[in-house]
Design a protein around this motif. Structure first.
Motif, PDB file in Angstrom:
ATOM      1  N   GLU A   1     -37.631  21.206 -19.040  1.00  0.00           N
ATOM      2  CA  GLU A   1     -37.708  19.799 -19.445  1.00  0.00           C
ATOM      3  C   GLU A   1     -38.873  19.079 -18.770  1.00  0.00           C
ATOM      4  O   GLU A   1     -39.542  18.243 -19.397  1.00  0.00           O
ATOM      5  CB  GLU A   1     -36.386  19.084 -19.117  1.00  0.00           C
ATOM      6  CG  GLU A   1     -36.373  17.600 -19.429  1.00  0.00           C
ATOM      7  CD  GLU A   1     -36.436  17.279 -20.912  1.00  0.00           C
ATOM      8  OE1 GLU A   1     -36.899  16.171 -21.256  1.00  0.00           O
ATOM      9  OE2 GLU A   1     -36.014  18.129 -21.726  1.00  0.00           O
TER      10      GLU A   1
ATOM     11  N   GLU B   1     -33.223  24.567 -16.607  1.00  0.00           N
ATOM     12  CA  GLU B   1     -33.336  23.397 -17.477  1.00  0.00           C
ATOM     13  C   GLU B   1     -34.345  22.406 -16.913  1.00  0.00           C
ATOM     14  O   GLU B   1     -35.147  21.818 -17.654  1.00  0.00           O
ATOM     15  CB  GLU B   1     -31.963  22.723 -17.621  1.00  0.00           C
ATOM     16  CG  GLU B   1     -31.907  21.621 -18.652  1.00  0.00           C
ATOM     17  CD  GLU B   1     -31.992  22.142 -20.076  1.00  0.00           C
ATOM     18  OE1 GLU B   1     -32.546  21.418 -20.928  1.00  0.00           O
ATOM     19  OE2 GLU B   1     -31.518  23.263 -20.338  1.00  0.00           O
TER      20      GLU B   1
ATOM     21  N   ARG C   1     -30.096  18.556 -23.695  1.00  0.00           N
ATOM     22  CA  ARG C   1     -30.170  19.679 -24.630  1.00  0.00           C
ATOM     23  C   ARG C   1     -30.038  19.229 -26.079  1.00  0.00           C
ATOM     24  O   ARG C   1     -30.759  19.706 -26.956  1.00  0.00           O
ATOM     25  CB  ARG C   1     -29.078  20.694 -24.298  1.00  0.00           C
ATOM     26  CG  ARG C   1     -29.369  21.484 -23.026  1.00  0.00           C
ATOM     27  CD  ARG C   1     -28.483  22.700 -22.973  1.00  0.00           C
ATOM     28  NE  ARG C   1     -28.965  23.647 -21.979  1.00  0.00           N
ATOM     29  CZ  ARG C   1     -28.737  24.953 -22.015  1.00  0.00           C
ATOM     30  NH1 ARG C   1     -28.063  25.478 -23.006  1.00  0.00           N
ATOM     31  NH2 ARG C   1     -29.199  25.735 -21.068  1.00  0.00           N
TER      32      ARG C   1
END
Length: 564
Positions: free
Chosen positions: A500, A496, A470
């Motif tokens: 990503e 996430e 992050r």
């Protein structure tokens, strides 16, 4: 367009080559013609003579490595993206739920055959024993990598470590558990032989398979199998190696010209700098000028002017000379979190979005949906009026509904596009990621959290791993007080991972192993709420079919996977 001309030229060259091949194989009026030895016999007697020959043969095995730019089509099989052209890949029929045994969804043993041939022939090559052992380890990795992908798609597949001939090719499928054991054993064995890095000299070129690649692939295999302890241990081992997340420390003049003040409510100059450098760090790791950076564990290498990839064409829209072959879905856009809070953003009602889009000239609330989002959103997605001065000065994306070679969803991908190649009118030669260090961090976080009791807080190292990703992206760290149990943190990890690794081919297996595919593989609509693609899910899609063309030749591959 240059690429279209190149593709047409390639087709013409293939036709000419085929005609020349036919001409050259016609018997000449020479009595010695029938006495000539079989071509393969010439190859075996004259080729496998030294280390250089072995190196060239191994390079031919590398050429067959899976993924590369085709990972974008793996995302087209998921809720991340829409692959609109069925002649480019099987992604269109798979995402629609229409796949049958008439389709060949990547059932191929060509790469395995090449490796087996290499391992057979290299045994008698006079060369340094340690170098030969390393070459063999590289080849065995490539075979294990291919088997991992085959197993994930088809389940039971034949384990072939030999060269087939007329007596042994008609083999049955091995059980998935045996294939899994074979893959794990191979990766463990080669990890003990492979070096951590290469120096760049002859036979030590950067980009070859490393110990880190073997252990990282092992971590991925364990994760997919739900072997949490093993996955975390393997990932942790890679985390102790010499890898890190790629970062930039400044912007170019063209990047600085992008006005993001209309999209992000920056509190101060420091927050704007964090946002902008996060965006650039994420985006530029995929550019050719940053090939072989510190984040790369395994990638598909491309040779400039010899081995192009075409993502600039497949991903860009018609106004930039692209085909919009694979485009983002609204569901992917919805999952980009808030730059301000680091937390999920409520999705807009499709009907409301459509109305706002229709009235966008007089009612700018349509654009509110794209404000204050994760910097990776702006680095990955082209949305209405998205700025991109590095591709061309003053450029802003505009969707053309129904336009030739334009998106059907209202968005295009920006991730993986290399502006330098586009500006030069060249094909894209950036290496394509297969395993990045960011994936290893995500593997560690997911595996450790999955192994933690639902009501218990995961270890601090889990949050640390996620926060590294992050912070590189310019995002706030995870609120450890709010996401203080494994049950609360796991959805964050999954989200996430989606953001990503978007367009990198991981989503295909993620929604299957999480068993969320039945919920997310639904019909998709564009930003004006028009139909983009009708989709349906049935549980047979957890596995792909053995192609009918293969079972006709080898009935021992039957029975087919369920419902095919």
């Amino acid at each position: 367009m240059l690429l279209k001309k190149n593709l047409n030229m390639k087709k013409q060259l293939l036709i000419i080559s085929s005609l020349l091949g036919v001409a050259l194989t016609q018997p000449a009026c020479n009595k010695d013609f029938l006495d000539r030895p079989y071509q393969r016999e010439i190859e075996d007697k004259t080729f496998w003579t030294n280390a250089n020959d072995a190196n060239l043969a191994l390079n031919a095995c590398y050429q067959q490595i899976d993924y590369g730019e085709w990972s974008i089509y793996d995302d087209g099989k998921t809720d991340n993206a829409h692959a609109q052209y069925p002649w480019e890949s099987a992604a269109t029929v798979i995402s629609a739920g229409d796949v049958t045994s008439a389709n060949n969804v990547d059932w191929s043993f060509e790469s395995i055959r090449r490796v087996n041939n290499f391992l057979d022939k290299v045994q008698d090559v006079p060369m340094d024993a340690d170098l030969k052992a390393r070459f063999e380890a590289e080849a065995r990795f490539l075979r294990a990598f291919r088997y991992a992908n085959m197993m994930n798609q088809f389940g039971d597949v034949p384990i072939m470590t030999f060269l087939p001939d007329l007596t042994n090719w008609n083999v049955p499928r091995d059980k998935r558990a045996d294939v899994l054991k074979f893959i794990i054993d191979e990766l463990k064995a080669v990890a003990a032989v492979l070096p951590p890095s290469y120096g760049g000299s002859q036979y030590n070129e950067v980009g070859r398979i490393t110990k880190g690649a073997a252990v990282a692939l092992l971590a991925r295999v364990y994760l997919y199998e739900g072997m949490w302890t093993e996955a975390a241990e393997a990932a942790q081992q890679v985390m102790g190696m010499n890898y890190d997340l790629f970062k930039v420390s400044e912007e170019s003049a063209s990047d600085a010209a992008d006005d993001y003040s209309q999209w992000v409510d920056f509190a101060n100059a420091d927050e704007e700098k964090r946002f902008r450098l996060g965006l650039r760090s994420y985006e530029q790791q995929f550019w050719a000028k940053n090939n072989n950076n510190v984040e790369v564990i395994l990638d598909r290498q491309y040779l400039e002017q010899k081995d192009p990839k075409y993502v600039n064409t497949y991903l860009l829209s018609d106004d930039l000379g692209g085909w919009s072959s694979v485009t983002p879905t609204q569901a992917l856009v919805n999952d980009y979190m808030s730059f301000k809070t680091g937390k999920p953003v409520a999705a807009l009602d499709p009907a409301v979005r459509a109305q706002r889009y229709e009235n966008r000239e007089s009612d700018p609330t349509f654009y509110d949906e794209y404000k204050n989002r994760d910097p990776r959103f702006y680095a990955s997605i082209l949305f209405e009026h998205a700025p991109w001065n590095t591709i061309t000065q003053g450029y802003e994306f505009t969707w053309i509904p129904g336009g030739n070679n334009c998106s059907r969803t209202g968005y295009n991908f920006r991730k993986f596009v290399d502006p330098a190649a586009w500006q030069a009118g060249l094909d894209n030669y950036a290496n394509h990621p297969i395993i990045r260090f960011a994936e290893v961090l995500l593997t560690y976080a997911e595996a450790k959290t999955a192994a933690t009791a639902a009501g218990t807080q995961p270890e601090a190292s889990v949050y640390d791993a996620l926060d590294r990703i992050r912070v590189r992206a310019g995002m706030p760290v995870i609120d450890r007080a709010e996401y203080n149990t494994a049950a609360k943190l796991m959805p964050v990890i999954r989200q996430e991972r989606r953001i990503e690794l978007a367009l990198e081919g991981q989503r295909y297996m993620d929604i299957r192993r999480w068993e969320t595919a039945p919920n997310v593989m639904t019909t998709i609509y564009n930003i004006s709420n028009g139909l983009a693609q009708t989709r349906s899910w049935s549980d047979k899609l957890y596995l792909m079919p053995i192609p009918l063309s293969e079972t006709d030749k080898n009935p021992n591959l039957l029975p087919n996977n369920p419902d095919y």
